[in-house]
Design an enzyme around this catalytic site. Structure first.
Site, PDB file in Angstrom:
ATOM      1  N   GLU A   7       0.816  -1.228   0.000  1.00 48.52           N
ATOM      2  CA  GLU A   7       0.000   0.000   0.000  1.00 48.52           C
ATOM      3  C   GLU A   7       0.841   1.266   0.000  1.00 48.52           C
ATOM      4  O   GLU A   7       0.536   2.229  -0.711  1.00 48.52           O
ATOM      5  CB  GLU A   7      -0.946   0.014   1.203  1.00 48.52           C
ATOM      6  CG  GLU A   7      -2.088  -0.994   1.133  1.00 48.52           C
ATOM      7  CD  GLU A   7      -1.704  -2.367   1.625  1.00 48.52           C
ATOM      8  OE1 GLU A   7      -0.538  -2.555   2.059  1.00 48.52           O
ATOM      9  OE2 GLU A   7      -2.551  -3.282   1.586  1.00 48.52           O
ATOM     10  N   HIS A  13     -11.456  -5.111   9.103  1.00 52.69           N
ATOM     11  CA  HIS A  13     -12.019  -4.976   7.750  1.00 52.69           C
ATOM     12  C   HIS A  13     -13.362  -4.258   7.767  1.00 52.69           C
ATOM     13  O   HIS A  13     -14.165  -4.437   6.851  1.00 52.69           O
ATOM     14  CB  HIS A  13     -12.169  -6.349   7.077  1.00 52.69           C
ATOM     15  CG  HIS A  13     -10.884  -6.939   6.601  1.00 52.69           C
ATOM     16  ND1 HIS A  13      -9.951  -7.491   7.447  1.00 52.69           N
ATOM     17  CD2 HIS A  13     -10.351  -7.044   5.352  1.00 52.69           C
ATOM     18  CE1 HIS A  13      -8.919  -7.925   6.748  1.00 52.69           C
ATOM     19  NE2 HIS A  13      -9.126  -7.662   5.478  1.00 52.69           N
TER      20      HIS A  13
END
Lengths: 339, 342
Positions: free
Chosen positions: B75, B144
């Site tokens: 990322e 999440h």
């Protein structure tokens, strides 16, 4: 399919000839180094005199790297830089008036007084920014290289960083990404032996950082950073490789900073002899002693350059000193919306 | 043929990406699994996923692997790479799959891309979009399900939009891609299958401009992202109690359409902010502070917030149901806030 995994060492000038360095290039190299050196020597003095605000890190002693790289790439190539970035900026051709005014915090500064020493940038010169975050610029250089590849522009992106950066995760992520996409990126590590106060020998278990290239299946080259010729040659090779679409390289340029990590550093963590020894391998002196005579650059020619550069820097200081500060309300502009 | 009155949020986003990639060859996308199968040769194999929720499906076949670029799970590198590409002439759209992974790339957002224009004296442009996804309701637990967009609203120099409908999603994404600053584009994973009207003809929606979803006179509910749906549902239920609710969707958190919110509060005299982020130091507290400091004289009661409690997102369906805001909770809060009509 291995591309090139071995770690090599760029031969030093003592063992080579100078057939690839003509007189004009010699003058260019010397002038480039002289500009880089004298700019930061001036900054060193101005800071000691209390004239410059903020955190300042000077590049003195490492000139062979910035100047060796910049004389081996093109004007439209990209670079990203570090907290010790003045040298990269000067070597890439950023105007010293604007740089000095920036260090003084003046409105005429290259970033209008909003960036300061650690954030000098000039996109028109391909200089995508000094950077106050160690390793922070590594993916930005990768992005510039990706941009060049996608636009098929033939440009390369050179990413400067220190030894400390190679322990950051983002450094490894960046090398991996550049490697899998064969990006025209040259990672130039300026290994000056210390990440702030912490020696590389403490912070990592490898002697040569260049071996970190092996993990990404790209060339890793150990270079004497005090030797502008060695840096120049290693960069040329890496740039050719990059422009041919063969991907990135990692150059580890071993060097020493003559002064501390920042201006005001007490240097208690470093044996004083290190700086004394390092000054014996001053890149400008090595050039004058070894390279200049071999390629016909004369003492007089160098003296002319010295005088010219001294004049430019004197004017830059005057420009910085005499320029107005920004008005306080300027704090509010240059973001997309004022709050 | 797609019924233009029932286009999904997912399809609207996909259309925006198609149109903008056709409009400007410098637009490209990079992210994990956005094609899904970059190692394969056949187009139907390398377009295996089209992103985890299919938003980028079909793009790689049309625009190729260079412009629809699968990346490793990295990322920080891809967000920084997008910043570097944006600084050197491209218009990247980088996908941070879940906002929960923000920690890996936060430096590239907070120290690199967002301050760049300012710290380089206004001369640098960073025309990049970071698409990312928030939201609970899927028993995906604490790593999440985050809706931690307020962390980013805190940062100057970036824009952040939170579309709640397919129409907004398409119009805002197209504008975000054409914008010259870093735009964080926040999608809610509970919205991808929602449907709504999306015109055939091209349109853009301005960043930083909200809309009145439903006009009312008794109370203002400011809601973001999926919470707009909850606010609307509550407003319908409250009709039975003769409470007239004005639902405001600011559409962007940065910049925030302050005037739209303040004008509504001045009219109704009551405010509830609904958001799915944690309550402390959040967009909800920010809007409450805005109303309290700039429309205090108009307020007939203390402004309130409906948010999850200040806990991580729990896993068990029973726990998560308790955790998340819903229309019933909002109805109760409105009734507590607005005095009963005589």
């Amino acid at each position: 399919m291995d591309k090139m995994t071995e770690v090599t060492t760029e031969p030093q000038k003592e063992t080579t000839t100078f057939a690839d360095i003509d007189h004009a290039m010699g003058l260019r190299m010397y002038e480039n180094m002289r500009r880089v050196r004298d700019f930061d020597e001036a900054v060193h003095e101005l800071n000691a005199a209390g004239e410059l605000p903020g955190f300042v890190h000077v590049y003195v002693g490492e000139e062979g790297i910035a100047s060796g790289v910049m004389t081996a790439i093109n004007d439209d190539d990209y670079i990203t830089s570090t907290h010790r970035g003045h040298g990269h900026c000067v070597a890439k051709g950023v105007e010293m008036d604007g740089m000095m005014a920036e260090l003084y915090g003046r409105v005429t500064g290259i970033c209008k007084g909003k960036g300061g020493s650690m954030h000098i940038a000039d996109f028109s010169k391909g200089m995508l920014g000094a950077n106050g975050i160690v390793a922070g610029s590594t993916p930005i250089a990768v992005g510039a290289a990706l941009s060049a590849q996608m636009r098929n522009s033939g440009q390369v992106a050179v990413c400067f960083f220190g030894d400390g950066a190679t322990n950051e995760g983002i450094f490894h992520e960046s090398l991996n990404l550049a490697s899998i996409w064969d990006l025209p990126c040259i990672f130039v590590c300026e290994n000056n032996g210390y990440a702030q106060t912490t020696a590389t020998s403490y912070a990592m278990n490898v002697k040569d950082l260049a071996v970190r290239a092996k993990s990404y299946n790209i060339p890793g080259v150990i270079v004497d950073g005090q030797d502008i010729i060695a840096v120049h040659r290693a960069t040329k090779k890496a740039a050719e490789r990059a422009r041919e679409g063969k991907g990135p390289s990692l150059l580890e340029c071993k060097t020493t900073r003559f002064y501390g990590h920042f201006e005001g550093d007490n240097l208690k963590y470093r044996d004083p002899n290190e700086a004394i020894e390092a000054r014996k391998r001053d890149p400008l002196v090595l050039f004058a002693d070894n390279v200049a005579p071999a390629i016909g650059v004369t003492t007089d020619e160098m003296k002319v350059i010295d005088e010219k550069v001294a004049d430019v820097i004197k004017k830059a200081i005057e420009f910085g000193r005499s320029s107005p500060f920004p008005s306080p309300e300027d704090c509010l502009n240059d973001v997309y919306v004022n709050y | 043929m797609v019924d233009r009155k029932k286009v999904t949020y997912r399809q609207a986003l996909n259309e925006a990406l198609h149109e903008e990639m056709a409009f400007d060859e410098n637009v490209f996308i990079l992210g994990q699994d956005i094609a899904g199968g970059a190692q394969n040769k056949a187009p139907d194999e390398f377009d295996a996923w089209g992103g985890p929720f299919g938003v980028t499906k079909g793009l790689v076949g049309k625009y190729g692997k260079s412009r629809v670029r699968d990346t490793p799970i990295t990322e920080g590198a891809i967000v920084g790479c997008a910043a570097g590409a944006a600084a050197s002439g491209m218009r990247p759209i980088v996908e941070l799959m879940f906002i929960d992974f923000l920690g890996f790339c936060l430096d590239q957002i907070m120290n690199q891309a967002s301050p760049m224009r300012y710290m380089f004296g206004g001369k640098a442009k960073v025309p990049m979009v970071m698409r990312t996804m928030i939201g609970g309701g899927f028993q995906a637990a604490a790593q999440h399900s985050h809706s931690c967009h307020s962390l980013l609203v805190h940062l100057p120099g970036l824009k952040l939009v939170t579309p709640s409908t397919p129409y907004d999603a398409k119009g805002l994404l197209k504008s975000a891609i054409r914008d010259d600053d870093l735009v964080i584009f926040v999608e809610h994973k509970g919205l991808y299958d929602t449907k709504g009207p999306v015109p055939e003809e091209e349109y853009l929606l301005p960043l930083g401009k909200g809309e009145i979803v439903r006009e009312g006179t008794d109370i203002t509910i400011v809601a973001f992202s999926k919470m707009v749906l909850i606010a609307y549902e509550a407003s319908v239920k409250l009709e039975q109690d003769d409470i007239s609710v004005e639902v405001i969707d600011p559409r962007s958190m940065s910049p925030l359409d302050e005037e739209l919110i303040l004008n509504s509060v001045r009219k109704t005299g009551h405010l509830i902010v609904v958001d799915e982020d944690n309550p402390r130091c959040s967009i909800a507290t920010d809007v409450v502070a805005l109303a309290s400091s700039k429309a205090f004289d108009s307020l007939n009661a203390a402004p309130k917030m409906l948010t999850p409690p200040h806990t991580p997102v729990p896993f068990s369906p029973e726990l998560e149901k308790f955790y998340l805001p819903n229309a019933d909770k909002l109805v109760e809060l409105v009734k507590e806030t607005v005095p009963a009509h005589a």
